[in-house]
Design a protein around this motif. Structure first.
Motif, PDB file in Angstrom:
ATOM      1  N   GLY A  89       4.892   3.891  -3.516  1.00 48.31           N
ATOM      2  CA  GLY A  89       3.830   4.830  -3.855  1.00 48.31           C
ATOM      3  C   GLY A  89       2.846   4.080  -4.715  1.00 48.31           C
ATOM      4  O   GLY A  89       1.880   3.504  -4.260  1.00 48.31           O
ATOM      5  N   SER A  90       3.169   4.026  -6.029  1.00 48.83           N
ATOM      6  CA  SER A  90       2.452   3.136  -6.930  1.00 48.83           C
ATOM      7  C   SER A  90       3.365   1.996  -7.353  1.00 48.83           C
ATOM      8  O   SER A  90       2.953   1.082  -8.056  1.00 48.83           O
ATOM      9  N   ALA A  91       4.680   2.113  -6.972  1.00 44.33           N
ATOM     10  CA  ALA A  91       5.672   1.064  -7.209  1.00 44.33           C
ATOM     11  C   ALA A  91       6.774   1.247  -6.170  1.00 44.33           C
ATOM     12  O   ALA A  91       6.870   2.294  -5.515  1.00 44.33           O
TER      13      ALA A  91
ATOM     14  N   ALA B 180       0.857  -1.187   0.000  1.00 43.92           N
ATOM     15  CA  ALA B 180       0.000   0.000   0.000  1.00 43.92           C
ATOM     16  C   ALA B 180       0.885   1.226   0.000  1.00 43.92           C
ATOM     17  O   ALA B 180       2.024   1.216   0.513  1.00 43.92           O
ATOM     18  N   ALA B 181       0.388   2.306  -0.582  1.00 44.30           N
ATOM     19  CA  ALA B 181       1.147   3.549  -0.655  1.00 44.30           C
ATOM     20  C   ALA B 181       1.526   4.014   0.744  1.00 44.30           C
ATOM     21  O   ALA B 181       0.713   3.994   1.664  1.00 44.30           O
ATOM     22  N   GLY B 182       2.781   4.414   0.887  1.00 48.03           N
ATOM     23  CA  GLY B 182       3.262   4.899   2.170  1.00 48.03           C
ATOM     24  C   GLY B 182       4.134   3.903   2.903  1.00 48.03           C
ATOM     25  O   GLY B 182       4.750   4.243   3.920  1.00 48.03           O
ATOM     26  N   MET B 183       4.235   2.658   2.413  1.00 42.71           N
ATOM     27  CA  MET B 183       5.066   1.656   3.072  1.00 42.71           C
ATOM     28  C   MET B 183       6.549   1.945   2.819  1.00 42.71           C
ATOM     29  O   MET B 183       6.932   2.353   1.718  1.00 42.71           O
ATOM     30  N   ILE B 184       7.378   1.738   3.840  1.00 45.73           N
ATOM     31  CA  ILE B 184       8.823   1.872   3.685  1.00 45.73           C
ATOM     32  C   ILE B 184       9.488   0.668   4.350  1.00 45.73           C
ATOM     33  O   ILE B 184       8.944   0.070   5.282  1.00 45.73           O
TER      34      ILE B 184
ATOM     35  N   ASP C 219      19.609   2.806  -9.030  1.00 45.01           N
ATOM     36  CA  ASP C 219      20.058   1.648  -9.789  1.00 45.01           C
ATOM     37  C   ASP C 219      20.169   1.975 -11.271  1.00 45.01           C
ATOM     38  O   ASP C 219      19.567   2.945 -11.787  1.00 45.01           O
ATOM     39  N   ASN C 220      20.945   1.126 -11.975  1.00 45.57           N
ATOM     40  CA  ASN C 220      21.086   1.275 -13.411  1.00 45.57           C
ATOM     41  C   ASN C 220      20.044   0.456 -14.163  1.00 45.57           C
ATOM     42  O   ASN C 220      19.934   0.575 -15.383  1.00 45.57           O
ATOM     43  N   THR C 221      19.335  -0.406 -13.453  1.00 48.68           N
ATOM     44  CA  THR C 221      18.385  -1.299 -14.111  1.00 48.68           C
ATOM     45  C   THR C 221      17.005  -1.109 -13.506  1.00 48.68           C
ATOM     46  O   THR C 221      16.847  -1.060 -12.280  1.00 48.68           O
ATOM     47  N   ILE C 222      16.021  -0.972 -14.397  1.00 49.90           N
ATOM     48  CA  ILE C 222      14.624  -0.852 -13.970  1.00 49.90           C
ATOM     49  C   ILE C 222      13.968  -2.216 -14.178  1.00 49.90           C
ATOM     50  O   ILE C 222      13.916  -2.716 -15.301  1.00 49.90           O
ATOM     51  N   THR C 223      13.505  -2.815 -13.078  1.00 54.07           N
ATOM     52  CA  THR C 223      12.944  -4.170 -13.161  1.00 54.07           C
ATOM     53  C   THR C 223      11.430  -4.192 -13.011  1.00 54.07           C
ATOM     54  O   THR C 223      10.792  -5.204 -13.297  1.00 54.07           O
ATOM     55  N   THR C 224      10.836  -3.072 -12.556  1.00 52.82           N
ATOM     56  CA  THR C 224       9.409  -3.039 -12.273  1.00 52.82           C
ATOM     57  C   THR C 224       8.761  -1.873 -12.987  1.00 52.82           C
ATOM     58  O   THR C 224       9.340  -0.767 -13.065  1.00 52.82           O
ATOM     59  N   SER C 225       7.584  -2.115 -13.508  1.00 47.87           N
ATOM     60  CA  SER C 225       6.852  -1.043 -14.194  1.00 47.87           C
ATOM     61  C   SER C 225       6.546   0.080 -13.219  1.00 47.87           C
ATOM     62  O   SER C 225       6.301  -0.151 -12.024  1.00 47.87           O
TER      63      SER C 225
END
Length: 341
Positions: free
Chosen positions: A278-280, A261-265, A301-307
């Motif tokens: 947030g949304s990812a 959920a948005a706000g998790m850390i 990071d240099n690599t994006i793994t998640t939309s």
């Protein structure tokens, strides 16, 4: 009247009190008559071995008088029943009373035997014992009864024990007038428990304190919660001290929440960085490695793994080169910008 032998007289088996018998008065040397009722007035006192009234062939069994105004029954030359002038009756031997009701009208019943049996039947069972006990008559019956359905003695009234006495189970105190037994409060999982027996007042105080400090459904808790070392409450983040740090959840990338959920850390141990949702999932910036306390750069990071979808009306700056893995999509809404430098 002609002379008639006594043996020739007609048998008379049912005399009445006024019938007479011939009798010889030895004092005056005269033959006289005596009524049946008078004949039976003056027999000798007799003895225990030779009673005044005995039976043919059994002369040591009958009735006699052992003293003034006393009547006794002897059997086999031994006194078995004695009634004195006051009506006191003593029976030597066992007494069996057959009947439906036995009534004892006395102020004091004294029984020498220390064990009393009731509900004595040929084949006693819990069913025949059901309802047995003692009933004290009053405005309402005061009872102690055995109830088979509950397998227990059941009392109809209060129990009031004397001062300095206590309730025990299997020899162990469970309750007295001022305290609970220590066995009730001992930690059953530890044989070395040092739990101190509490008084009813101290137990009530503890409950009152708990009720005041801990909320019930919909209530509000007041006061602080103090965590002992190694303790925590599920769903809450403890801190090391009033001026220390809070302990965030630590886990690998694969251990992220399945439905975040948005706000998790959290701290990502795979990426060695803090991240938020947030949304990812995305990294939460800090000073560059070796930067000390100067927050002059943000590592990513240099690599994006998640939309990921950039927020509406937001600008994003990334440092290239970047690799977007297959299956991952970066969406830039109208009015938003993504600049790679």
């Amino acid at each position: 009247m002609a002379n008639v032998k006594i043996s020739g007289l007609t048998a008379y088996t049912d005399p009445v009190a006024t019938d007479v018998l011939p009798i010889v008065d030895l004092v005056n040397d005269q033959t006289k008559k005596v009524k049946v009722e008078d004949l039976l007035k003056k027999f000798g006192l007799g003895t225990e071995a030779l009673p005044s009234f005995a039976f043919t062939g059994d002369l040591d069994t009958g009735i006699y008088s052992p003293g003034a105004n006393q009547l006794a029954v002897t059997a086999g030359g031994t006194q078995r029943l004695l009634i004195d002038a006051s009506g006191n009756t003593t029976i030597q031997g066992n007494l069996t009373v057959n009947g439906t009701t036995t009534t004892v009208s006395s102020n004091t019943l004294s029984i020498k035997d220390k064990n009393i049996e009731i509900a004595v039947v040929s084949t006693p069972t819990d069913t025949t014992a059901d309802g047995g006990g003692i009933t004290l008559k009053g405005a309402t019956d005061k009872t102690i009864n055995w109830v088979n359905a509950t397998d227990a003695w059941t009392l109809s009234e209060h129990i009031n024990i004397a001062s300095a006495k206590e309730y025990r189970i299997n020899g162990t105190k469970v309750l007295d007038a001022t305290s609970l037994g220590s066995a009730l409060l001992t930690n059953s999982t530890s044989s070395t428990s040092t739990t101190t027996a509490a008084t009813p007042n101290s137990v009530k105080t503890a409950f009152d304190l708990a009720n005041a400090a801990l909320p019930k459904s919909g209530g509000t808790m007041t006061g602080d919660i103090v965590f002992n070392s190694g303790q925590s409450i599920a769903g809450y983040t403890p801190r090391t001290s009033a001026t220390g740090s809070s302990n965030l959840s630590v886990g690998t990338t694969a251990q992220r929440d399945g439905s975040p959920a948005a706000g998790m850390i959290r701290y990502n141990s795979t990426l060695s960085q803090f991240e938020g949702y947030g949304s990812a999932w995305g990294s939460i910036g800090g000073g560059a490695t070796g930067g000390g306390s100067d927050t002059w750069a943000v590592e990513h990071d240099n690599t994006i793994t998640t939309s990921y979808t950039i927020g509406a009306g937001k600008n994003v700056i990334s440092a290239g080169p970047l690799t977007v893995n297959s299956g991952a999509t970066i969406t830039v809404p109208s009015g938003s910008n993504w600049v790679i430098v």
